[in-house]
Write a protein that holds these residues in place. Sequence first.
Motif, PDB file in Angstrom:
ATOM      1  N   PHE A 182      11.372  -0.889   2.531  1.00 30.66           N
ATOM      2  CA  PHE A 182      11.582   0.381   3.160  1.00 30.66           C
ATOM      3  C   PHE A 182      12.118   0.427   4.406  1.00 30.66           C
ATOM      4  O   PHE A 182      12.633   1.416   5.095  1.00 30.66           O
ATOM      5  N   ALA A 238      13.533   2.383   7.596  1.00 30.03           N
ATOM      6  CA  ALA A 238      12.729   3.665   8.025  1.00 30.03           C
ATOM      7  C   ALA A 238      11.032   3.011   8.386  1.00 30.03           C
ATOM      8  O   ALA A 238      10.613   3.697   9.386  1.00 30.03           O
ATOM      9  N   THR A 239      10.628   1.881   7.998  1.00 31.65           N
ATOM     10  CA  THR A 239       9.430   1.466   8.215  1.00 31.65           C
ATOM     11  C   THR A 239       9.275   0.712   9.446  1.00 31.65           C
ATOM     12  O   THR A 239       8.281   0.076   9.775  1.00 31.65           O
ATOM     13  N   LYS A 251       4.938   2.693   5.727  1.00 29.15           N
ATOM     14  CA  LYS A 251       5.545   3.428   4.514  1.00 29.15           C
ATOM     15  C   LYS A 251       4.326   4.234   3.654  1.00 29.15           C
ATOM     16  O   LYS A 251       4.697   5.289   3.068  1.00 29.15           O
ATOM     17  N   LEU A 277       5.357   7.954   4.508  1.00 28.59           N
ATOM     18  CA  LEU A 277       6.545   8.580   4.112  1.00 28.59           C
ATOM     19  C   LEU A 277       6.135   9.659   3.136  1.00 28.59           C
ATOM     20  O   LEU A 277       5.028   9.473   2.489  1.00 28.59           O
ATOM     21  N   PRO A 299       1.953  12.817   3.044  1.00 29.51           N
ATOM     22  CA  PRO A 299       2.312  11.417   2.985  1.00 29.51           C
ATOM     23  C   PRO A 299       1.893  10.876   1.685  1.00 29.51           C
ATOM     24  O   PRO A 299       0.705  11.234   1.033  1.00 29.51           O
ATOM     25  N   TRP A 339      10.819   6.017  -4.980  1.00 28.60           N
ATOM     26  CA  TRP A 339      10.218   7.137  -4.066  1.00 28.60           C
ATOM     27  C   TRP A 339      11.074   8.466  -4.200  1.00 28.60           C
ATOM     28  O   TRP A 339      10.507   9.373  -4.265  1.00 28.60           O
TER      29      TRP A 339
END
Length: 298
Positions: free
Chosen positions: A14, A17-18, A23, A26, A32, A271
């Motif tokens: 990810f 973003a991570t 993660k 997210l 989450p 996701w």
Amino acid sequence: MKAVIPAAGLGTRFLPATKAVPKELLPVLNKPVIQYVVEEALAPEGVDGVVIVNSREKPQIESYFSEDGQFEQYLHDHGKDAEAEAVHEAGALPVSFVYQDNPKGLGHAVLCAAPATGDESFFVLLGDYFVPDRKMCVEMAEVSRAHGGASVIAVAPVPADQVSRYGIIAGQRTESLAGAESAGDEEPGAVWQVTGLVEKPAPQDAPSHLFIVGRYLLSPRIMELLETQGPGKGGEIQLTDAMVRLLEEEEMYAVVVDPNEGCDTGTPAAWAATNARMAMKDPDYREAFVEGLGNYKF
Ligand code: G1P
């Protein structure tokens, strides 16, 4: 009885973003990912706490599950009672933390939770996947009870060319979940006695097409075996390898599940699909979600 959720991974699939958000945090809609897994873990009768195996690099997970009375009060004072309640719920979940300082594999992550699981059986739920109706672990507990507390895993069919991505079982179908008597051997509701397990086999070495989906109910003996478990596939301490040794001493069963029962959040595409699926199923989101897609031509 505890449920263990390994969550010490780096989340490289990810990135970027991570880089700043674990993660596990997210969101799927407004919660989450890991909260869905925690709530699923608490569904079977007898589970009184969840142990998250975290890494020191991700303190945000622990802070998410901490109480924040001041913030709740602020929300109440501003007329946001539903939001205050949602914040309260996350902080009130029975979640505790242990830390895995070195990522040495799934088996090692599970072993880190040994002080919390004690001498009882425990669940392991891998966090890249959650089951919205929360029934999978409940069914696994039923099979375990029918076999004197034996270990039980969830499995599902996988195409032959993908077996090397997963743990694969060997065994025979012995029975069915109630109501699934007419299910085929590899169909949801079939129950197998496990006679062997192989972590990520080459297609020609796979003993079946049933893979471990990431839900385990394990006998406490596995913790003792993990203490002496050496590295396996990929140089990692594999939970599957310790389960092979457990099989020499104890019975183990597998419940065939429908993989579509669960929502995958392990890759950005999966996701995104999970968010779409959950939005379409949720009356609070469905209409606005469809409206948001508008007339866009895909
Ligand atoms: C782990 C397990 C594997 C299982 C898989 C399910 O592998 O080792 O047996 O089939 O999870 O997602 P990983 O995906 O961590 O490589």
